[in-house]
Design an enzyme around this catalytic site. Structure first.
Site, mmCIF file in Angstrom:
data_model
loop_
_atom_site.group_PDB
_atom_site.id
_atom_site.type_symbol
_atom_site.label_atom_id
_atom_site.label_comp_id
_atom_site.label_asym_id
_atom_site.label_seq_id
_atom_site.Cartn_x
_atom_site.Cartn_y
_atom_site.Cartn_z
ATOM 1 N N LEU A 186 0.775 -1.404 0.000
ATOM 2 C CA LEU A 186 0.130 0.190 0.197
ATOM 3 C C LEU A 186 0.719 1.203 -0.032
ATOM 4 C CD1 LEU A 186 -2.555 -0.818 2.292
ATOM 5 C CD2 LEU A 186 -3.222 -0.790 0.228
ATOM 6 N N ASP A 187 0.810 2.271 -0.726
ATOM 7 C CA ASP A 187 1.559 3.803 -1.165
ATOM 8 C C ASP A 187 1.764 4.988 0.007
ATOM 9 O OD1 ASP A 187 -0.204 5.662 -1.492
ATOM 10 O OD2 ASP A 187 -1.039 4.236 -3.330
ATOM 11 N N ALA A 188 2.397 5.453 0.481
ATOM 12 C CA ALA A 188 2.074 6.207 1.979
ATOM 13 C C ALA A 188 0.823 6.350 2.292
ATOM 14 C CB ALA A 188 3.551 6.846 1.859
ATOM 15 N N ASP A 189 0.316 7.189 0.632
ATOM 16 C CA ASP A 189 -0.984 8.102 1.390
ATOM 17 C C ASP A 189 -1.897 6.717 0.804
ATOM 18 O OD1 ASP A 189 -0.335 9.997 1.375
ATOM 19 O OD2 ASP A 189 0.264 10.636 -0.949
ATOM 20 N N SER A 190 -2.155 5.486 0.617
ATOM 21 C CA SER A 190 -3.561 4.825 1.115
ATOM 22 C C SER A 190 -3.024 3.956 2.345
ATOM 23 C CB SER A 190 -2.791 3.825 0.048
ATOM 24 O OG SER A 190 -3.000 4.005 -0.883
#
Length: 249
Positions: free
Chosen positions: A113-117
């Protein structure tokens, strides 16, 4: 079934009790009823001993984790945390959230999961399980809720199911639906088994609905439910058995 050395290994009823399946007496009843198998063969005799590091034991067809030191966690990854076990720039990582559960064990995370997710991240030291849950050939479905601009046209779901072309090839959803619309914002559910980087964000942007918030709510049979952001829990015996069954382990 191959011959078993009764002086080696650990009694099967004790292993089942330790795994939380049943008390020793109840485990003996399960064995006598033919509901337990070892390496694919049903066992009915009492006093059987097995090597938990080698044997695959199933109860009613569901695999039971018997190996010592195995870790299987469900983490609700908060926004701003990296899906990594370390970062040379000192940014917060999922390792910071699971350190009390791992000791010196190396964990694999199932998908990124990317940092913003945000949302569900399964973490385990079973490398084969992690590999199979991640590899697209096993088609493990992952479910996401995304906040996007409204309105969402009726053709958006059709386009996503038929497939949209991204710079790294065609991608399609397994399922898409609009969950809620409030003013200029819509909440949509996306289900797919693709594991490409930022794939949900990219495909929704491609159909004119850039994502402002993204939460993974399920990986196969494992649900995020009401688990709070940053919270870590062990997978239940039932969840783990379902994951093993899903990927043929």
């Amino acid at each position: 079934m191959p011959e078993r050395n009764e002086t080696e290994g650990i009694r099967l009823n004790k292993l089942l009790a330790t795994a939380g399946i049943a008390s020793r007496r109840a485990a003996d009843n399960l064995i006598a009823a033919g509901r337990v198998s070892i390496d694919g063969a049903v066992v009915r005799e009492h006093g059987v001993r097995v090597d938990p590091a080698q044997a695959v034991v199933r109860v009613d067809g569901a695999r039971v984790e018997l190996r010592e030191g195995m870790v299987h966690l469900a983490l609700n990854k908060p926004r701003g945390v990296l899906s990594a076990m370390s970062d040379d720039r000192g940014r917060p990582t999922v390792a910071d959230l699971v350190k009390d559960w791992t000791g010196d064990r190396r964990l694999f995370h199932v998908g990124r999961l990317d940092a913003d997710s945000e949302g569900l991240l399964i973490m385990t030291n079973d490398g084969e399980l992690a590999h199979r849950l991640t590899h697209p050939s096993y088609e493990v479905r992952k479910t996401y809720l995304a906040e996007v601009p409204a309105p969402v046209g009726k053709d958006v779901g059709r386009r996503l199911r038929e497939g949209v072309m991204l710079e790294d090839g065609l991608v399609r959803t397994d399922r898409f639906r609009v969950v809620d619309v409030t003013g200029r914002r819509a909440l949509v559910e996306v289900v797919l088994h693709e594991g490409r980087k930022h794939v949900v964000r990219r495909m929704l942007a491609e159909v004119g609905h850039p994502v402002s918030r993204l939460v993974r709510t399920a990986v196969g049979p494992v649900l995020l439910g009401g688990q709070r952001a940053g919270n870590v829990r062990q997978l239940s015996t039932e969840e783990l058995a379902a994951l093993y069954d899903l990927v043929g382990l």
